[in-house]
Design a protein around this motif. Structure first.
Motif, PDB file in Angstrom:
ATOM      1  N   GLY A 130       0.789  -1.214   0.000  1.00 60.41           N
ATOM      2  CA  GLY A 130       0.000   0.000   0.000  1.00 60.41           C
ATOM      3  C   GLY A 130       0.824   1.268   0.000  1.00 60.41           C
ATOM      4  O   GLY A 130       0.353   2.328  -0.424  1.00 60.41           O
ATOM      5  N   ILE A 131       2.062   1.192   0.464  1.00 57.85           N
ATOM      6  CA  ILE A 131       2.924   2.370   0.515  1.00 57.85           C
ATOM      7  C   ILE A 131       4.039   2.303  -0.526  1.00 57.85           C
ATOM      8  O   ILE A 131       4.783   3.255  -0.714  1.00 57.85           O
ATOM      9  N   ASN A 132       4.130   1.196  -1.223  1.00 60.08           N
ATOM     10  CA  ASN A 132       5.186   0.972  -2.202  1.00 60.08           C
ATOM     11  C   ASN A 132       5.021   1.897  -3.407  1.00 60.08           C
ATOM     12  O   ASN A 132       3.908   2.137  -3.870  1.00 60.08           O
ATOM     13  N   SER A 133       6.117   2.396  -3.926  1.00 63.62           N
ATOM     14  CA  SER A 133       6.060   3.291  -5.078  1.00 63.62           C
ATOM     15  C   SER A 133       5.354   2.647  -6.262  1.00 63.62           C
ATOM     16  O   SER A 133       4.616   3.306  -6.999  1.00 63.62           O
ATOM     17  N   ALA A 134       5.569   1.338  -6.471  1.00 61.37           N
ATOM     18  CA  ALA A 134       4.997   0.669  -7.637  1.00 61.37           C
ATOM     19  C   ALA A 134       3.477   0.709  -7.640  1.00 61.37           C
ATOM     20  O   ALA A 134       2.845   0.736  -8.701  1.00 61.37           O
ATOM     21  N   THR A 135       2.869   0.705  -6.464  1.00 61.10           N
ATOM     22  CA  THR A 135       1.413   0.718  -6.368  1.00 61.10           C
ATOM     23  C   THR A 135       0.860   2.126  -6.470  1.00 61.10           C
ATOM     24  O   THR A 135      -0.320   2.313  -6.780  1.00 61.10           O
ATOM     25  N   ARG A 136       1.703   3.124  -6.259  1.00 60.28           N
ATOM     26  CA  ARG A 136       1.244   4.512  -6.201  1.00 60.28           C
ATOM     27  C   ARG A 136       1.651   5.327  -7.421  1.00 60.28           C
ATOM     28  O   ARG A 136       1.252   6.480  -7.565  1.00 60.28           O
ATOM     29  N   GLU A 137       2.435   4.740  -8.326  1.00 56.51           N
ATOM     30  CA  GLU A 137       2.820   5.424  -9.554  1.00 56.51           C
ATOM     31  C   GLU A 137       1.601   5.641 -10.455  1.00 56.51           C
ATOM     32  O   GLU A 137       0.639   4.865 -10.424  1.00 56.51           O
ATOM     33  N   ALA A 138       1.669   6.657 -11.308  1.00 52.39           N
ATOM     34  CA  ALA A 138       0.606   6.877 -12.293  1.00 52.39           C
ATOM     35  C   ALA A 138       0.604   5.768 -13.340  1.00 52.39           C
ATOM     36  O   ALA A 138      -0.427   5.488 -13.959  1.00 52.39           O
TER      37      ALA A 138
END
Length: 208
Positions: A130-138
């Protein structure tokens, strides 16, 4: 984009739920895994394990200090960050996970490893998605790459591997997991055309 992987900004603009710090940069550059930011996979794997990790400690400390200054984040206890605690709570196994395809697949394929408890917090070897960059990238490319091809022994946190699901899950199943994580953990806009993006990356001959 590097070999169809995205390279998140190493500044305050990084999409991770927890800001990078000097200590986190140093940990990542030495071990290939950040507690709050994922692992060095794809084209970043050899950069860390085949190069930076071999530098003298003084050089790594200098790089980490420089990058930490760019981000400007305080060296606070990220384990107590509201974003971290909320993501841990959202990842707690619950019978309701079985309701939708993405939830069912996440529980059966992912949750046994990507699961944290508040008293222990997040660890680098067991990333909280949930905090990983991969999940939060556009762009969902990095998350899809790792689901498709896993994390090899020469990537990520040395000696810790993640299995590849290329042969086990279909495009629509991988898309369902990505859609579930994006919707349930980040509160960010949904990724579009996920099935097609998975198919494109499955066919791409790149780092893996």
């Amino acid at each position: 984009m590097v070999d169809s992987w995205t390279a998140p900004a190493l500044t305050a603009a990084n999409p991770s739920g927890v800001p990078w710090t000097q200590a986190e940069f140093a940990r990542y550059l030495v071990t290939g895994a950040g507690t709050f930011h994922g692992v060095a996979a794809g084209p970043m794997g050899p950069v860390v394990h085949g190069g930076i990790a071999e530098l003298p400690e003084s050089d790594i400390a200098a790089i980490a200090t420089y990058l930490g200054d760019i981000v400007g984040a305080p060296e606070a206890d990220a384990q107590q960050s509201p974003v971290v605690l909320a993501s841990i709570a959202a990842g707690k196994p619950d019978p309701a996970y079985r309701q939708a395809l993405g939830e069912r697949l996440y529980v059966s394929a992912c949750a046994s490893c990507h699961y944290s408890v508040p008293e222990n917090g997040v660890t680098a070897a067991r990333p909280d998605l949930g905090i990983n960059s991969a999940t939060r990238e556009a762009d969902p490319s990095n998350l899809i790459h790792v689901i498709l091809d896993g994390v090899a022994v020469k990537e990520g946190s040395g000696g810790v591997v993640m299995p590849a699901y290329r042969e086990a899950l279909s495009d629509s199943q991988i898309a369902a997991i990505a859609e579930y994580l994006r919707a349930s953990r980040t509160g960010l806009p949904a990724w579009e055309n996920l099935d097609q993006r998975v198919a494109d990356l499955r066919a791409h001959v790149g780092t893996h």
